[in-house]
Write a protein that holds these residues in place. Sequence first.
Motif, PDB file in Angstrom:
ATOM      1  N   SER A  18       0.626   4.262  -8.004  1.00  0.00           N
ATOM      2  CA  SER A  18       0.599   4.023  -9.439  1.00  0.00           C
ATOM      3  C   SER A  18      -0.540   3.062  -9.785  1.00  0.00           C
ATOM      4  CB  SER A  18       1.935   3.459  -9.914  1.00  0.00           C
ATOM      5  OG  SER A  18       2.212   2.247  -9.245  1.00  0.00           O
ATOM      6  N   TYR A  19      -1.253   2.594  -8.774  1.00  0.00           N
ATOM      7  CA  TYR A  19      -2.363   1.682  -9.027  1.00  0.00           C
ATOM      8  C   TYR A  19      -3.381   1.871  -7.897  1.00  0.00           C
ATOM      9  CZ  TYR A  19      -4.740  -2.622 -10.491  1.00  0.00           C
ATOM     10  OH  TYR A  19      -5.652  -3.542 -10.935  1.00  0.00           O
ATOM     11  N   TYR A  99      -8.371  -8.312  -3.560  1.00  0.00           N
ATOM     12  CA  TYR A  99      -8.374  -7.032  -2.857  1.00  0.00           C
ATOM     13  C   TYR A  99      -7.326  -7.025  -1.736  1.00  0.00           C
ATOM     14  CZ  TYR A  99      -9.726  -3.038  -0.084  1.00  0.00           C
ATOM     15  OH  TYR A  99      -9.684  -1.883   0.618  1.00  0.00           O
ATOM     16  N   ALA A 100      -7.225  -8.156  -0.996  1.00  0.00           N
ATOM     17  CA  ALA A 100      -6.231  -8.246   0.086  1.00  0.00           C
ATOM     18  C   ALA A 100      -4.822  -8.075  -0.489  1.00  0.00           C
ATOM     19  CB  ALA A 100      -6.353  -9.585   0.806  1.00  0.00           C
ATOM     20  N   ILE A 101      -4.574  -8.679  -1.637  1.00  0.00           N
ATOM     21  CA  ILE A 101      -3.254  -8.557  -2.276  1.00  0.00           C
ATOM     22  C   ILE A 101      -3.006  -7.101  -2.690  1.00  0.00           C
ATOM     23  CG2 ILE A 101      -1.885  -9.230  -4.297  1.00  0.00           C
ATOM     24  CD1 ILE A 101      -3.263 -11.989  -4.125  1.00  0.00           C
ATOM     25  N   HIS A 102      -4.035  -6.476  -3.253  1.00  0.00           N
ATOM     26  CA  HIS A 102      -3.899  -5.069  -3.626  1.00  0.00           C
ATOM     27  C   HIS A 102      -3.582  -4.202  -2.405  1.00  0.00           C
ATOM     28  CE1 HIS A 102      -5.550  -0.965  -4.213  1.00  0.00           C
ATOM     29  NE2 HIS A 102      -4.747  -1.046  -5.235  1.00  0.00           N
ATOM     30  N   LEU A 103      -4.295  -4.456  -1.319  1.00  0.00           N
ATOM     31  CA  LEU A 103      -4.114  -3.686  -0.095  1.00  0.00           C
ATOM     32  C   LEU A 103      -2.668  -3.792   0.416  1.00  0.00           C
ATOM     33  CD1 LEU A 103      -6.131  -2.081   1.631  1.00  0.00           C
ATOM     34  CD2 LEU A 103      -6.399  -4.112   3.063  1.00  0.00           C
ATOM     35  N   SER A 106      -0.298  -1.652  -1.584  1.00  0.00           N
ATOM     36  CA  SER A 106      -0.557  -0.224  -1.716  1.00  0.00           C
ATOM     37  C   SER A 106      -0.210   0.562  -0.452  1.00  0.00           C
ATOM     38  CB  SER A 106      -2.010   0.020  -2.108  1.00  0.00           C
ATOM     39  OG  SER A 106      -2.851  -0.476  -1.102  1.00  0.00           O
ATOM     40  N   THR A 107       0.428  -0.088   0.534  1.00  0.00           N
ATOM     41  CA  THR A 107       0.833   0.644   1.725  1.00  0.00           C
ATOM     42  C   THR A 107       2.347   0.674   1.818  1.00  0.00           C
ATOM     43  OG1 THR A 107       1.061  -1.248   3.176  1.00  0.00           O
ATOM     44  CG2 THR A 107      -1.143  -0.319   2.948  1.00  0.00           C
ATOM     45  N   ARG A 108       2.872   1.552   2.667  1.00  0.00           N
ATOM     46  CA  ARG A 108       4.310   1.601   2.897  1.00  0.00           C
ATOM     47  C   ARG A 108       4.691   0.711   4.077  1.00  0.00           C
ATOM     48  NH1 ARG A 108       4.468   2.996  -1.150  1.00  0.00           N
ATOM     49  NH2 ARG A 108       5.093   4.877  -2.220  1.00  0.00           N
ATOM     50  N   CYS A 109       3.843   0.705   5.096  1.00  0.00           N
ATOM     51  CA  CYS A 109       4.224   0.066   6.359  1.00  0.00           C
ATOM     52  C   CYS A 109       3.423  -1.182   6.683  1.00  0.00           C
ATOM     53  CB  CYS A 109       4.091   1.059   7.510  1.00  0.00           C
ATOM     54  SG  CYS A 109       5.380   2.283   7.470  1.00  0.00           S
ATOM     55  N   GLY A 110       2.702  -1.720   5.712  1.00  0.00           N
ATOM     56  CA  GLY A 110       1.967  -2.946   5.987  1.00  0.00           C
ATOM     57  C   GLY A 110       0.569  -2.673   6.517  1.00  0.00           C
ATOM     58  N   VAL A 111      -0.225  -3.712   6.542  1.00  0.00           N
ATOM     59  CA  VAL A 111      -1.607  -3.610   6.982  1.00  0.00           C
ATOM     60  C   VAL A 111      -1.799  -4.618   8.106  1.00  0.00           C
ATOM     61  CG1 VAL A 111      -4.006  -3.789   6.239  1.00  0.00           C
ATOM     62  CG2 VAL A 111      -2.241  -3.189   4.587  1.00  0.00           C
ATOM     63  N   ARG A 296       1.834  -1.057  -9.528  1.00  0.00           N
ATOM     64  CA  ARG A 296       1.027  -1.865 -10.421  1.00  0.00           C
ATOM     65  C   ARG A 296       1.756  -3.171 -10.743  1.00  0.00           C
ATOM     66  NH1 ARG A 296      -3.199  -1.922 -13.988  1.00  0.00           N
ATOM     67  NH2 ARG A 296      -2.736  -3.600 -15.407  1.00  0.00           N
ATOM     68  N   ALA A 297       3.080  -3.033 -11.002  1.00  0.00           N
ATOM     69  CA  ALA A 297       3.886  -4.210 -11.291  1.00  0.00           C
ATOM     70  C   ALA A 297       3.954  -5.119 -10.059  1.00  0.00           C
ATOM     71  CB  ALA A 297       5.285  -3.783 -11.704  1.00  0.00           C
TER      72      ALA A 297
END
Length: 308
Positions: A18-19, A99-103, A106-111, A296-297
């Motif tokens: 959604s974002y 960007y790190a916060i966005h990343l 935006s994943t299901r299983c973490g980065v 997004r939220a």
Amino acid sequence: MPPVDRSNPVRANSSESSYSLMEFMREFPDDAACLEWLWHNRCSEDGEHAFCPKCDRERKFHKVRERPAWDCDSCGYHMHPLAGTIFHKSSTSLHLWFYAIHLMTSTRCGVAAKQLERELGVTYKTAWRMFNLIRNKLMTQDDEPLWGSVEVDEASVDGKPRKHMDRASAARYRERSRATVLAAVERGGRVKATVVPSRRGPHMKQQVIEWVKPESIVYTDEWPAYNTLYTHFDHSRVRHASGEYVIGDAHTNTIEGFFGNLKTGVRGNYKKVSHRWLQGYLNEFTFRYNHRSDERAMFQTLLLRAAE
Ligand SMILES: [Zn+2]
């Protein structure tokens, strides 16, 4: 079919996101945009006026050139929107932090910190430190209790041995890094998870009492640590050992789904033998689960927490 507008990519209807990265880059194209966001959300609603503590009244402010600060037009007082945030005194640019916060949202299983290191062009140490601050300062779990139909379960989580380890040391490593995680989830609602000192009754029961409102129905499996939960809750159990998984409303499928996702993520990313780091992962996974309906939220919530 209308021609594709290449400068304005549109998300596919079937996309879970959604974002997207594109939307993030449009909203935050550079460091200045991130700083401006903090200025708006922490100091100045209209981006022009703010309360000046020195003048003791609302004043007009202007941006100080080359510095992350705004100046009071009347008395010259400097206002720093970064002060008191995790970004303050960081040598990493604000844009990379955002960007790190966005990343992470935006994943299901973490980065993995390794991936952040590559994507951001920072050192591994910096990437690791950024993730830890985000997990432990922005993704913290709240004290709001769970209620209604609540499933409770526990699981063992092992660290992932390093590649060079032989079988014996890998086994020892797993043994040393093994931790018990207790989690509770409201059906259709929020989840909480923490590292507990042991799988025995008193610790687990105490934690469930702290998390769950007394008028709730608690569902667990047959593990003995849950034997006396009935003194505080309406308690219903399934006996997995006898092949029972779902009996009417009695099941623990929701919490097992959460653990499945957690274990997949942790196995890939959890590489340090320290339960302190593990709690950070639990914060991250519970945060994502609790905001799962809106990426997004999720991203906005983290930014607002950073701005608190
Ligand atoms: Zn002033």
